[in-house]
Design a protein around this motif. Structure first.
Motif, short mmCIF file in Angstrom:
data_model
loop_
_atom_site.label_atom_id
_atom_site.label_comp_id
_atom_site.label_asym_id
_atom_site.label_seq_id
_atom_site.Cartn_x
_atom_site.Cartn_y
_atom_site.Cartn_z
N GLY A 34 12.11 7.54 -7.87
CA GLY A 34 11.70 8.89 -7.52
C GLY A 34 11.58 9.79 -8.72
N TRP A 35 10.84 10.86 -8.51
CA TRP A 35 10.74 11.93 -9.48
C TRP A 35 11.29 13.21 -8.85
CZ3 TRP A 35 9.55 11.50 -14.51
CH2 TRP A 35 8.89 10.34 -14.94
N LEU A 46 13.23 16.86 -4.69
CA LEU A 46 12.60 15.53 -4.73
C LEU A 46 11.10 15.74 -4.62
CD1 LEU A 46 12.54 12.47 -4.72
CD2 LEU A 46 13.10 12.53 -2.28
N VAL A 47 10.38 15.44 -5.65
CA VAL A 47 8.94 15.66 -5.70
C VAL A 47 8.18 14.49 -5.08
CG1 VAL A 47 6.97 15.94 -7.25
CG2 VAL A 47 9.14 17.10 -7.75
N ALA A 48 8.56 13.28 -5.47
CA ALA A 48 7.86 12.09 -4.98
C ALA A 48 8.78 10.89 -5.10
CB ALA A 48 6.58 11.85 -5.77
N GLY A 49 8.62 9.95 -4.19
CA GLY A 49 9.39 8.73 -4.23
C GLY A 49 8.52 7.55 -3.87
N ILE A 50 8.91 6.38 -4.33
CA ILE A 50 8.17 5.16 -4.00
C ILE A 50 9.18 4.05 -3.73
CG2 ILE A 50 7.88 4.52 -6.44
CD1 ILE A 50 5.09 3.41 -5.61
N SER A 51 8.99 3.36 -2.62
CA SER A 51 9.92 2.31 -2.25
C SER A 51 9.67 1.05 -3.07
CB SER A 51 9.76 2.00 -0.76
OG SER A 51 8.54 1.33 -0.52
N SER A 52 10.57 0.10 -2.93
CA SER A 52 10.38 -1.17 -3.62
C SER A 52 9.12 -1.87 -3.13
CB SER A 52 11.61 -2.07 -3.41
OG SER A 52 11.83 -2.29 -2.03
N GLY A 53 8.73 -1.59 -1.91
CA GLY A 53 7.53 -2.20 -1.35
C GLY A 53 6.26 -1.42 -1.60
N GLY A 54 6.37 -0.27 -2.26
CA GLY A 54 5.19 0.51 -2.62
C GLY A 54 4.86 1.65 -1.68
N ASN A 55 5.67 1.89 -0.67
CA ASN A 55 5.44 3.05 0.20
C ASN A 55 5.84 4.32 -0.56
OD1 ASN A 55 4.62 1.55 2.50
ND2 ASN A 55 6.76 1.02 2.85
N SER A 56 5.12 5.40 -0.30
CA SER A 56 5.36 6.61 -1.08
C SER A 56 5.72 7.79 -0.19
CB SER A 56 4.15 6.95 -1.96
OG SER A 56 3.00 7.10 -1.17
N TYR A 57 6.39 8.73 -0.81
CA TYR A 57 6.79 9.99 -0.16
C TYR A 57 6.45 11.12 -1.13
CZ TYR A 57 9.87 13.91 0.71
OH TYR A 57 10.35 15.18 0.89
N ASN A 72 5.98 -2.97 -11.68
CA ASN A 72 7.22 -3.75 -11.76
C ASN A 72 7.24 -4.67 -12.97
OD1 ASN A 72 8.25 -2.53 -9.45
ND2 ASN A 72 7.45 -4.14 -8.09
N SER A 73 6.08 -5.14 -13.42
CA SER A 73 6.04 -6.03 -14.58
C SER A 73 6.48 -5.32 -15.86
CB SER A 73 4.63 -6.59 -14.77
OG SER A 73 3.73 -5.57 -15.14
N LYS A 74 6.35 -3.99 -15.86
CA LYS A 74 6.75 -3.19 -17.03
C LYS A 74 8.04 -2.44 -16.78
CE LYS A 74 2.02 -2.51 -18.67
NZ LYS A 74 0.97 -1.51 -19.03
N GLY A 75 8.56 -2.53 -15.57
CA GLY A 75 9.78 -1.77 -15.25
C GLY A 75 9.54 -0.27 -15.37
N ALA A 76 8.38 0.17 -14.89
CA ALA A 76 7.99 1.56 -15.09
C ALA A 76 7.54 2.23 -13.80
CB ALA A 76 6.87 1.66 -16.13
N VAL A 77 7.75 3.53 -13.74
CA VAL A 77 7.25 4.36 -12.66
C VAL A 77 6.54 5.54 -13.29
CG1 VAL A 77 9.43 5.63 -12.42
CG2 VAL A 77 7.83 5.53 -10.50
N TYR A 78 5.48 5.99 -12.63
CA TYR A 78 4.65 7.05 -13.19
C TYR A 78 4.47 8.18 -12.18
CZ TYR A 78 3.45 3.00 -16.05
OH TYR A 78 3.52 1.89 -16.85
#
Length: 122
Positions: A34-35, A46-57, A72-78
């Motif tokens: 999350g951001w 909480l501005v935005a979140g993304i689940s492990s499966g790719g669902n977003s809030y 996930n290959s880079k261990g990064a969230v944007y």
């Protein structure tokens, strides 16, 4: 897990910025991410979140303007932020939510990175 956020800066109203957060540690793909942001005199949001499966809030205040994504290959969230407004000015933080917690809830986050300042001003 340790988190390192970057990408903040000064931008004019209507402009765009992309925040990045890189995680170290194992099993990044199992975490919700999350951001958050905190503006002076305001509570953390909480501005935005993304689940492990790719669902977003998204918070209502940023829907249609911000997009959260993960690699996930880079261990990064944007966080891609478009049509920025002065009220988006805040320190932005990335955070990780253990798989058994709710990534859509502030209380669902266990690990926090340092903040990156975003200032929207002409």
């Amino acid at each position: 897990v340790q988190l390192q956020a970057s990408g903040g800066g000064l931008v004019q109203p209507g402009g765009s910025l992309k925040l990045s957060c890189v995680a170290s540690g194992r099993s990044f793909s199992t975490y919700g991410m999350g951001w958050f942001r905190r503006a002076p005199g305001k509570e953390r949001e909480l501005v935005a979140g993304i689940s492990s499966g790719g669902n977003s809030y998204y918070a209502d205040s940023v829907k249609g303007r911000f997009t959260i994504s993960r690699d996930n290959s880079k261990g990064a969230v944007y966080l891609q932020m478009n049509s920025l407004k002065p009220e988006d000015t805040a320190v932005y933080y990335c955070a990780a939510s253990s798989y058994y917690k709710d990534y859509r809830s502030i209380r669902g986050y266990d690990y926090w990175g340092q903040g990156t300042q975003v200032t929207v001003s002409s």
